[in-house]
Write a protein that holds these residues in place. Structure first.
Motif, PDB file in Angstrom:
ATOM      1  N   LEU A  20      58.005  -5.918  44.127  1.00 58.16           N
ATOM      2  CA  LEU A  20      57.453  -7.063  44.862  1.00 58.16           C
ATOM      3  C   LEU A  20      56.068  -7.371  44.312  1.00 58.16           C
ATOM      4  O   LEU A  20      55.268  -6.459  44.074  1.00 58.16           O
ATOM      5  N   GLN A 631      59.277 -13.058  50.235  1.00 56.91           N
ATOM      6  CA  GLN A 631      60.502 -12.618  49.591  1.00 56.91           C
ATOM      7  C   GLN A 631      61.593 -12.612  50.658  1.00 56.91           C
ATOM      8  O   GLN A 631      61.352 -12.177  51.786  1.00 56.91           O
ATOM      9  N   VAL A 644      67.825  -9.866  46.625  1.00 62.18           N
ATOM     10  CA  VAL A 644      66.528 -10.484  46.837  1.00 62.18           C
ATOM     11  C   VAL A 644      66.395 -11.704  45.964  1.00 62.18           C
ATOM     12  O   VAL A 644      66.847 -11.701  44.827  1.00 62.18           O
ATOM     13  N   ASP A 646      63.567 -15.018  44.987  1.00 64.40           N
ATOM     14  CA  ASP A 646      62.224 -15.530  45.212  1.00 64.40           C
ATOM     15  C   ASP A 646      62.283 -16.710  46.163  1.00 64.40           C
ATOM     16  O   ASP A 646      63.062 -17.637  45.982  1.00 64.40           O
TER      17      ASP A 646
END
Lengths: 823, 67
Positions: A20, A631, A644, A646
């Motif tokens: 992250l 996120q 995940v 963006d």
């Protein structure tokens, strides 16, 4: 402290491999439950402290960091569970890399490894409270005052003060106990001397009179004063036998036995009867009140149980309970048990008095046994010993009860049974002993006088020793009490000052969040030794515990506000980052904006990492510019961890779809975004919207009214500028009105009220380059509604929230249009 | 008064409490200066003293005299 730039997580909790980029700024993590958000929170906590509260705090029996922090597939390979954080340390102006592996949680690798950075990291290790979950904020709000005192003092690093208080209290209690003990010894010595001299009261005149009587028998000079050095037998030539200090001297033994016989042949002293009766009644009341007795027995158990409630189930039997309800249930029980504790304190005095009489009787019976053994031939004393044992048993039962209130039955027996009068067989042996002593050859008057003076001398000296010891012990106890009083008073004063500051900050924060309906809200923290009461105002009706009337959402907000106030006081400018793990799930939408503004305004230098499962809440944080990066998590699997992506700027996302020539998807994104934004704008500008009972408003319900309202407000601003002759402001507003008209026209948004479906469908049918124009028009329009300051960019809003509008402004104050046309 | 030695790591709030506590004891004629000094030194060691250590600080002189 630190601001986190990046974090890299490998095989930790539900995460396989995740990086992250927080850039040292506020950051949002959004995703449904079970997608790994809390795994990030745990990873941050682990990397910075070497611990994971979720695995090692209360209610985590059977869990451990080493066994359960690694990803489940790597549970036997803790060396593969690693966290690396790169962060800035503002106070040092340095960047640091911190790495920790579950294989050795206590070992932290710091790069660069200089002393100043080591110190900061060591400090971080002592502040695990930078990560706060919802279940943790509750502990500051709904908790017994004693436990809150511990929790808050731990957070404020004041546990040292509390532990010091406990040490002083222990010393004080020890000396109080010793005062009782030494006083009992003194009292017994006094009784013994009085018995020897056959006097009722210990008075100098009486003592000298009796002593001189014996001395006259020995033709010794009269003693005229009684001092510490006075020797009763001074001048007496003791025969050899007396010098050997025989165990039994007839005259003294007869005096001792006579005193005992007098006691057991008479009536039980009225004072003792009263003490026994009072204690008996209280014990019976307790014993007959099944609930009270149960509470007294369970007091400690319930207190322990309360600490263990962390999940929605009973920690003992796993019966499903809502954790909050279970806590409340247990708290009620504890409060009742504390009432019982008060009752127990009331008759502690009565039991102490009974214990004192028991000790005197035991002492007298021990002496009978000693005489019985010393006689030649010895006199049987088994029954006497049985009597002594029963007395000791009663003494132990009462002492045990004072220690542990569950031992009520033996205590009842000790209080109810009359131990004052020995049983017939026992009394017979005492009589036998007395008769045997009586049968001893009479000593001459001189020898008897010599014996009595000798024993009286011993007992007088013992009385002096015990009196001195008792006096010294009283002085020590008084000193220990004074020191404790000074400490309690000082600590309370200092803590009150701290709590006042914290309460003031707390109240201000809470007012800021609830400015609409609780503008005059106050919270009060009241410190007493080992106790911290917390009461809050409820709409001017008085101060009550937070759990009394306020909703769960308000309690959540209170928890956050108290936490922020405590952290501000604890860390001051070192409060550079905090992880808020889904802490505001119960706060409704209307208060979330205020939470965002509070965090931005009051903690501009603190990096907040905020997790939520609510995408709208995430959007709120973005709109309010609380967070600039985020996120989103979703699609978690045990093999791959969270999926995940963006969560970049919506306009970039739309452009991305247009680049793929997917106009339908781009149109869907724009529509969803505008619908969401229209709600915020309608609220901000206090637009007049047609009410819908179901609360569902779409873009067409809102946007035309929002834009109309915007134009009206600009018109009002223009009138105000004219009225107050503010030419520059008038010019600015005129430009804004022209821009507004142009942009609104380009979006054709006003027409949506007529037939929105046509427009949406039209969008989907447009070519990419045509839709590009629609996107650009809306982007420009929304930009027009924001503050121009790049550091602010908030949508403008009207103040006050109710009543006549007075101002339209942004968060930073760079844009502020006066709407008032009257003084 | 409180002596803040360099090696001592006592939280500021605790130091504040100790300082006020010592001042309050100094104002109390019933507490001897040497007792307060011993207690002050003990409290500034940085760790929470055990009850027996406090006891010794309070009554050290008395115990010495008695022994």
């Amino acid at each position: 402290m630190i601001r986190i730039k990046t974090i890299h997580i490998e095989d930790f909790r539900g995460i396989r491999d995740l990086s992250l980029d927080l850039a040292g700024r506020n950051f949002g993590i959004c995703g449904p439950n079970g997608t790994g958000k809390s795994g990030v929170v745990d990873a941050i906590e682990f990397c910075l402290t070497g611990d994971v509260t979720r695995l090692s705090g209360q209610g985590t029996a059977g869990l451990s960091v080493k066994s359960h922090a690694p990803h489940v597939d790597q549970r036997t390979h803790p060396e593969k569970a690693n966290i690396t954080i790169i962060g800035d340390i503002p106070s040092l102006g340095k960047t640091v890399k911190i790495h920790r592996s579950v294989k050795n949680p206590k070992k932290v690798e710091i790069t660069p490894n200089d002393v100043t950075i080591q110190k900061i990291v060591a400090e971080l290790e002592t502040h695990p409270e930078f990560a706060l979950s919802r279940r943790e904020i509750v502990k500051y709000i709904i908790t017994p005052p004693g436990q809150r005192s511990v929790d808050v003092q731990t957070l404020l690093r004041l546990d040292h003060i509390e532990r010091l208080r406990k040490s002083f209290t222990t010393v004080n209690n020890k000396h109080k106990g010793e005062v009782d003990e030494t006083e009992r010894n003194r009292r017994q010595a006094e009784i013994d001397l009085k018995t020897t001299l056959k006097i009722d009261k210990l008075h100098v005149t009486l003592v000298l009179e009796k002593v001189n009587e014996k001395r006259q028998t020995l033709s010794l000079p009269v003693l005229t004063e009684l001092t510490k050095e006075t020797s009763f037998k001074a001048g007496a030539t003791a025969p050899q036998e007396a010098d050997k200090k025989p165990a039994l001297r007839k005259a003294v033994a007869l005096a001792d036995l006579g005193a005992l016989q007098t006691a057991i042949q008479g009536v039980e002293p009225a004072a003792l009867v009263n003490y026994r009766q009072a204690a008996k009644q209280a014990l019976e009341k307790l014993n007959n009140d099944e609930q009270a007795l149960t509470l007294a027995r369970r007091h400690g158990f319930i207190k322990t149980g309360l600490d263990l409630v962390t999940e929605d189930a009973c920690p003992l039997c796993d019966t499903p309970w809502k954790a909050d309800e279970l806590r409340e249930h247990l708290l009620k029980k504890i409060l009742s048990a504390e009432e019982i504790e008060k009752l127990l304190c009331q008759f502690r005095t009565n039991i102490d008095a009974v214990l004192e009489s028991l000790a005197e009787r035991i002492w007298a019976i021990e002496r009978v046994i000693q005489y019985s053994k010393s006689l030649k031939p010895p006199v049987a004393y088994t029954e006497t010993a049985t009597y002594r044992d029963s007395l000791k048993e009663a003494e132990i039962a009462l002492k045990d009860f004072l220690e542990d209130h569950s031992r009520i039955v033996p205590a009842m027996k000790a209080i109810t049974d009359s131990w004052w009068f020995p049983a017939d067989a026992q009394r017979a042996q005492i009589d036998e002993c007395e008769a045997a002593v009586n049968a001893l050859p009479d000593t001459s008057a001189e020898d008897e006088a010599r014996d009595i003076l000798s024993i009286a001398q011993d007992r007088y000296e013992r009385l002096l020793r015990t009196a001195r010891t008792a006096m010294e012990q009283k002085a020590r106890s008084a000193l220990a009490q004074k020191v404790l009083d000074h400490y309690n008073s000082t600590a309370t004063t200092v803590l009150e000052s701290i709590y006042d500051q914290v309460a003031e900050d707390f109240s201000n924060y809470y007012c800021a969040i609830n400015r609409e309906d609780e503008e005059k809200f106050v919270g009060k923290l009241t410190s007493e030794p080992a106790k911290l009461s917390f009461d809050v105002d409820f709409y001017g009706r008085g101060l009550f515990p937070p759990g009394a009337y306020h909703s769960e959402g308000h309690q959540d907000a209170m928890g956050l506000c108290l936490y922020l106030a405590l952290m501000k006081h604890t860390l001051g400018d070192k409060f550079t980052f905090a992880v808020l793990d889904d802490v505001l799930m119960s706060v409704d939408a209307s208060h979330r904006r205020e939470v965002c503004r509070l965090l931005k305004k009051e903690f501009p230098d603190t990096q907040f990492i905020i997790t939520t499962h609510d995408r709208v809440w995430l959007q709120y944080m973005k709109t309010e510019n609380l967070i600039s990066r985020s996120q989103s998590f979703g699609g978690w699997t045990v093999d791959s961890g969270p999926r995940v992506w963006d969560d970049h700027d919506i306009w970039t996302e739309i452009q991305h779809e247009l680049a793929k020539d997917d106009v339908a998807q781009a149109a869907w994104l724009l529509r969803r975004y505008l619908e969401y934004t229209a709600v915020i704008l309608a609220d901000n500008l206090r637009a007049r919207i047609e009410f819908r009972g179901d609360g569902h408003y779409d873009f067409a319900d809102l946007m035309p009214h929002v834009l109309k309202r915007w134009q009206t407000l600009l018109e009002d601003g223009d009138k105000s500028a004219t009225k107050w002759k503010l030419d520059d402001e008038k010019a600015t507003i005129a430009a804004m009105r022209a821009t507004a008209k142009d942009l609104i026209s380009k979006t054709n948004a006003e027409q949506w009220a007529i037939n929105p479906s046509v427009h949406f469908n039209e969008w989907a049918n447009l070519q990419a380059h045509e839709f590009q124009e629609v996107v650009a028009a809306f982007k420009d329009l929304l930009e027009h509604l924001r503050c121009e300051n790049p550091a602010c960019k908030s949508y403008l809003y009207v103040l006050p929230r109710k009543g006549q509008p007075e101002e339209m402004r942004c968060n930073c104050g760079a844009t502020a249009l006066n709407l008032k046309t009257e003084e | 008064m409180v002596n803040k030695n360099d090696h001592i790591v006592v939280p500021p709030t605790v130091l504040q409490v100790i300082e006020k506590f010592v001042t309050a004891m100094r104002a109390d004629p019933a507490i001897a200066d040497d007792t307060i000094d011993r207690l002050n030194n003990l409290l500034l060691k940085g760790t929470v003293p055990k009850p027996e250590e406090i006891n010794a600080a309070l009554f050290e002189a008395l115990q010495d005299r008695q022994s």
